[in-house]
Design a protein around this motif. Structure first.
Motif, PDB file in Angstrom:
ATOM      1  N   GLU A  13      -6.967  -8.184  -7.893  1.00 19.49           N
ATOM      2  CA  GLU A  13      -7.460  -7.416  -9.036  1.00 19.49           C
ATOM      3  C   GLU A  13      -7.291  -5.924  -8.795  1.00 19.49           C
ATOM      4  OE1 GLU A  13     -11.636  -6.334 -11.338  1.00 19.49           O
ATOM      5  OE2 GLU A  13     -11.555  -8.095 -10.012  1.00 19.49           O
ATOM      6  N   ASP A  14      -7.624  -5.466  -7.574  1.00 19.15           N
ATOM      7  CA  ASP A  14      -7.468  -4.047  -7.245  1.00 19.15           C
ATOM      8  C   ASP A  14      -6.027  -3.597  -7.482  1.00 19.15           C
ATOM      9  OD1 ASP A  14     -10.095  -3.592  -6.436  1.00 19.15           O
ATOM     10  OD2 ASP A  14      -9.676  -4.095  -4.339  1.00 19.15           O
ATOM     11  N   GLN A  15      -5.081  -4.357  -6.952  1.00 21.60           N
ATOM     12  CA  GLN A  15      -3.685  -3.946  -7.056  1.00 21.60           C
ATOM     13  C   GLN A  15      -3.165  -4.039  -8.490  1.00 21.60           C
ATOM     14  OE1 GLN A  15      -1.581  -2.472  -5.046  1.00 21.60           O
ATOM     15  NE2 GLN A  15      -3.094  -2.322  -3.403  1.00 21.60           N
ATOM     16  N   ALA A  16      -3.642  -5.012  -9.255  1.00 22.54           N
ATOM     17  CA  ALA A  16      -3.242  -5.081 -10.662  1.00 22.54           C
ATOM     18  C   ALA A  16      -3.754  -3.867 -11.429  1.00 22.54           C
ATOM     19  CB  ALA A  16      -3.764  -6.370 -11.294  1.00 22.54           C
ATOM     20  N   ARG A  17      -4.988  -3.432 -11.117  1.00 26.21           N
ATOM     21  CA  ARG A  17      -5.534  -2.233 -11.774  1.00 26.21           C
ATOM     22  C   ARG A  17      -4.731  -0.989 -11.386  1.00 26.21           C
ATOM     23  NH1 ARG A  17     -10.207  -3.066 -14.372  1.00 26.21           N
ATOM     24  NH2 ARG A  17     -11.453  -4.910 -13.844  1.00 26.21           N
ATOM     25  N   PHE A  18      -4.378  -0.878 -10.121  1.00 28.34           N
ATOM     26  CA  PHE A  18      -3.622   0.286  -9.684  1.00 28.34           C
ATOM     27  C   PHE A  18      -2.229   0.313 -10.311  1.00 28.34           C
ATOM     28  CE2 PHE A  18      -0.330   1.828  -6.740  1.00 28.34           C
ATOM     29  CZ  PHE A  18      -0.628   3.187  -6.792  1.00 28.34           C
ATOM     30  N   MET A  19      -1.511  -0.801 -10.264  1.00 30.57           N
ATOM     31  CA  MET A  19      -0.139  -0.802 -10.770  1.00 30.57           C
ATOM     32  C   MET A  19      -0.081  -0.561 -12.276  1.00 30.57           C
ATOM     33  SD  MET A  19       1.894  -0.888  -8.273  1.00 30.57           S
ATOM     34  CE  MET A  19       3.410  -1.036  -9.236  1.00 30.57           C
ATOM     35  N   LEU A  20      -1.085  -0.998 -13.000  1.00 31.20           N
ATOM     36  CA  LEU A  20      -1.081  -0.769 -14.439  1.00 31.20           C
ATOM     37  C   LEU A  20      -1.076   0.721 -14.765  1.00 31.20           C
ATOM     38  CD1 LEU A  20      -1.190  -2.420 -17.116  1.00 31.20           C
ATOM     39  CD2 LEU A  20      -3.625  -1.856 -17.163  1.00 31.20           C
ATOM     40  N   ARG A  37      -8.763   6.723  -0.672  1.00 27.73           N
ATOM     41  CA  ARG A  37     -10.011   6.231  -1.279  1.00 27.73           C
ATOM     42  C   ARG A  37     -10.260   6.874  -2.634  1.00 27.73           C
ATOM     43  NH1 ARG A  37     -12.518   7.259   4.263  1.00 27.73           N
ATOM     44  NH2 ARG A  37     -12.221   5.286   5.393  1.00 27.73           N
ATOM     45  N   ARG A  38      -9.967   8.196  -2.737  1.00 27.39           N
ATOM     46  CA  ARG A  38     -10.134   8.854  -4.039  1.00 27.39           C
ATOM     47  C   ARG A  38      -9.210   8.234  -5.085  1.00 27.39           C
ATOM     48  NH1 ARG A  38     -10.391  13.563  -0.828  1.00 27.39           N
ATOM     49  NH2 ARG A  38      -8.192  14.035  -1.254  1.00 27.39           N
ATOM     50  N   LEU A  39      -7.982   7.965  -4.702  1.00 28.18           N
ATOM     51  CA  LEU A  39      -7.036   7.336  -5.619  1.00 28.18           C
ATOM     52  C   LEU A  39      -7.531   5.963  -6.042  1.00 28.18           C
ATOM     53  CD1 LEU A  39      -4.263   7.264  -7.048  1.00 28.18           C
ATOM     54  CD2 LEU A  39      -3.325   6.291  -4.934  1.00 28.18           C
ATOM     55  N   ALA A  40      -8.053   5.196  -5.099  1.00 30.16           N
ATOM     56  CA  ALA A  40      -8.553   3.856  -5.420  1.00 30.16           C
ATOM     57  C   ALA A  40      -9.686   3.932  -6.440  1.00 30.16           C
ATOM     58  CB  ALA A  40      -9.021   3.155  -4.146  1.00 30.16           C
ATOM     59  N   ARG A  41     -10.597   4.888  -6.253  1.00 30.03           N
ATOM     60  CA  ARG A  41     -11.695   5.041  -7.221  1.00 30.03           C
ATOM     61  C   ARG A  41     -11.149   5.413  -8.591  1.00 30.03           C
ATOM     62  NH1 ARG A  41     -14.239   7.452  -2.704  1.00 30.03           N
ATOM     63  NH2 ARG A  41     -13.731   9.555  -3.444  1.00 30.03           N
ATOM     64  N   ARG A  42     -10.172   6.335  -8.621  1.00 35.87           N
ATOM     65  CA  ARG A  42      -9.605   6.765  -9.899  1.00 35.87           C
ATOM     66  C   ARG A  42      -8.913   5.597 -10.619  1.00 35.87           C
ATOM     67  NH1 ARG A  42      -8.070  11.749 -12.130  1.00 35.87           N
ATOM     68  NH2 ARG A  42      -9.745  12.539 -10.790  1.00 35.87           N
ATOM     69  N   ALA A  43      -8.319   4.690  -9.835  1.00 37.59           N
ATOM     70  CA  ALA A  43      -7.606   3.550 -10.428  1.00 37.59           C
ATOM     71  C   ALA A  43      -8.538   2.395 -10.787  1.00 37.59           C
ATOM     72  CB  ALA A  43      -6.534   3.061  -9.459  1.00 37.59           C
ATOM     73  N   GLY A  44      -9.801   2.484 -10.416  1.00 39.04           N
ATOM     74  CA  GLY A  44     -10.735   1.400 -10.722  1.00 39.04           C
ATOM     75  C   GLY A  44     -10.711   0.270  -9.714  1.00 39.04           C
ATOM     76  N   VAL A  81       0.829  -1.210   0.000  1.00 37.63           N
ATOM     77  CA  VAL A  81       0.000   0.000   0.000  1.00 37.63           C
ATOM     78  C   VAL A  81       0.864   1.261   0.000  1.00 37.63           C
ATOM     79  CG1 VAL A  81      -0.263   0.367   2.493  1.00 37.63           C
ATOM     80  CG2 VAL A  81      -2.165   0.882   0.957  1.00 37.63           C
ATOM     81  N   LYS A  82       2.153   1.129   0.306  1.00 36.00           N
ATOM     82  CA  LYS A  82       3.038   2.299   0.293  1.00 36.00           C
ATOM     83  C   LYS A  82       3.164   2.887  -1.105  1.00 36.00           C
ATOM     84  CE  LYS A  82       5.565   0.599   4.297  1.00 36.00           C
ATOM     85  NZ  LYS A  82       6.767  -0.115   4.786  1.00 36.00           N
ATOM     86  N   ALA A  83       2.989   2.063  -2.139  1.00 39.02           N
ATOM     87  CA  ALA A  83       2.972   2.614  -3.501  1.00 39.02           C
ATOM     88  C   ALA A  83       1.786   3.554  -3.675  1.00 39.02           C
ATOM     89  CB  ALA A  83       2.921   1.481  -4.525  1.00 39.02           C
ATOM     90  N   MET A  84       0.645   3.217  -3.070  1.00 43.90           N
ATOM     91  CA  MET A  84      -0.509   4.109  -3.126  1.00 43.90           C
ATOM     92  C   MET A  84      -0.253   5.374  -2.320  1.00 43.90           C
ATOM     93  SD  MET A  84      -3.715   1.424  -2.858  1.00 43.90           S
ATOM     94  CE  MET A  84      -4.927   2.742  -3.161  1.00 43.90           C
ATOM     95  N   LEU A  85       0.438   5.249  -1.180  1.00 41.32           N
ATOM     96  CA  LEU A  85       0.794   6.443  -0.411  1.00 41.32           C
ATOM     97  C   LEU A  85       1.675   7.378  -1.225  1.00 41.32           C
ATOM     98  CD1 LEU A  85       1.557   4.892   3.105  1.00 41.32           C
ATOM     99  CD2 LEU A  85      -0.337   6.430   2.536  1.00 41.32           C
ATOM    100  N   LEU A  86       2.635   6.811  -1.951  1.00 43.43           N
ATOM    101  CA  LEU A  86       3.515   7.622  -2.803  1.00 43.43           C
ATOM    102  C   LEU A  86       2.713   8.389  -3.842  1.00 43.43           C
ATOM    103  CD1 LEU A  86       6.317   8.422  -4.013  1.00 43.43           C
ATOM    104  CD2 LEU A  86       6.161   6.309  -5.371  1.00 43.43           C
TER     105      LEU A  86
END
Length: 448
Positions: A147-154, A122-129, A72-77
């Motif tokens: 699936e969530d993390q694959a969508r975010f990392m892409l 949460r806003r970032l998660a919505r933006r990433a799908g 989740v630190k990648a999302m924090l970044l």
């Protein structure tokens, strides 16, 4: 020889590059089937998700939800870089963001989280799908699926303001070596730029080990998330990550060619292409070496060196052929991971004294400017006696610790190599280092 020392595929829209080239999707259906079969038989709660190069989601239990580890630190970044907008992070911010990612510093992650907060994540998660992401009160409380993390990392770099995209990519490709226990061991050798984050912790089930990544080669991209929980040990969890990656990057002619292209870009040249009569027997790609096992990073019998050294090995071969001899290469360029495996072997074997004498933590081999070799007879390829096997770990291997025919053979090899810019390591009659030293310690695999 001096030896140095979860998973989900997520579908995307077809990219213009892929559509125009009609390139097949990667990973292939066969590779994905092998990964699914592997994960299904692991003794853990395991998931994986991939979004392949044409945008399809594949995987094994990709929607199962897990508690967070450090991925989740990648999302924090990304959240923090979005928060500061178009300006670059200042020195204090870089002092927090860098260690949070590269060495997985928890204290700095908590400091970044206090500035970002749940709402921004949460806003970032919505933006990433991301559809199953949740967090409340602490970054360690986050939950998500593969699936969530694959969508975010892409999309992670495209979610960062343009000015800081290179900075985010640099951090997520600069994880310290001791935390590179998963995907990158296979992806980098296949020519894929790799941006990733791993995480591990204890849970009520046992050990949890996660890793998520974006892979890019040219204009082709795909993402991977492998999430595990209930592992009996961290080592078991990391083996699961590697097992999935190994199958998704399984060798093919195309991938072997890509690996060799990456090695060539690093300045490494194939000795046998320069000198077809030279013999190659890469012992560390087999169990026939002092460790008794094939070392990591050796998957194809490619003897490679930097250009000045490769050129001069070919010159030695030409000189020896005129005298009825030739060369057989036991090792040339060596991936750094193989050197580290040698060090671990020495410590496990109760021989720590070997480290720094016969086993080096870092070697000229890792630079592409050292070679282990012996003489062979040109007429039949047989080896004249040299007194010890090539990787003998003891004083009998000292170049001058011999007499009679054995000493003459060692000196024939030594003088031939020295005439073309190589120096012998006195403890090992077979190990020679070129006068032109490489500048970078490399950890590119030989086609793995």
């Amino acid at each position: 020889m001096r030896r140095a020392l979860v998973l989900a595929l997520v579908p995307l829209a077809l990219t213009p590059a892929a559509a125009s080239a009609h390139a097949p999707a990667l990973p292939t259906t066969k590779q994905l089937a092998a990964a699914r079969h592997y994960v299904a038989h692991r003794h853990c709660v395991c998931s994986f998700a991939v979004i392949d190069t044409v945008g399809r989601l594949r995987g094994f239990a990709p929607r199962r939800v897990y508690v967070s580890a450090s991925v989740v630190k990648a999302m924090l970044l990304v959240s923090y870089l979005r928060r500061i907008g178009k300006r670059a992070p200042n020195a204090a911010e870089r002092g927090a963001l860098g260690p949070m990612i590269t060495v997985s510093d928890n204290h700095r992650a908590s400091a970044v989280y206090r500035r970002v907060g749940d709402a921004a994540l949460r806003r970032l998660a919505r933006r990433a799908g991301m559809k199953r992401f949740s967090v409340f009160g602490d970054w360690g409380s986050a939950h998500f699926s593969a699936e969530d993390q694959a969508r975010f990392m892409l999309r992670f770099d495209r979610l960062v303001p343009r000015r800081n995209r290179a900075y985010a990519r640099r951090l997520l490709s600069s994880i310290v070596h001791r935390q590179r226990w998963g995907f990158s061991r296979f992806s980098l050798g296949k020519g894929w730029k790799t941006f990733f984050k791993g995480g591990w912790r204890r849970t009520g089930r046992g050990r949890l080990v996660h890793e998520v990544a974006l892979f890019q080669r040219g204009r082709r991209r795909f993402s991977l998330a492998v999430l595990t929980d209930g592992d009996p040990s961290m080592a078991y969890g990391t083996r699961t990550l590697r097992g999935v990656a190994q199958r998704l990057f399984a060798g093919s002619r195309a991938s072997a060619a890509a690996s060799k292209h990456v090695l060539a870009q690093a300045g490494l040249h194939d000795l046998q292409r320069l000198s077809p009569t030279l013999k190659v027997d890469l012992r560390y790609g087999t169990p026939r070496n002092f460790t008794g096992k094939r070392l990591p990073g050796y998957c194809h019998p490619w003897a490679l060196m930097l250009w000045p050294a490769a050129r001069d090995v070919a010159a030695v071969q030409r000189d020896l052929r005129r005298r009825g001899f030739g060369l057989k290469v036991f090792d040339a360029y060596r991936p750094a991971r193989a050197s580290r495996a040698m060090v671990r072997w020495a410590r496990r074997s109760g021989e720590p004294g070997l480290v720094g004498t016969y086993v080096a933590r870092r070697s000229r081999h890792n630079l592409g400017s050292a070679v282990d070799l012996t003489l062979v007879r040109a007429r039949d390829g047989s080896q004249p006696p040299m007194g010890t096997r090539f990787d003998h770990l003891g004083p009998r291997a000292n170049t001058l610790n011999a007499h009679g025919r054995i000493l003459r053979n060692r000196l024939t090899l030594k003088r031939a190599m020295e005439r073309h810019g190589f120096a012998n390591y006195r403890r090992e009659w077979w190990h020679f280092e070129h006068r032109v030293r490489g500048r970078r310690y490399l950890d590119l695999t030989l086609g793995c």
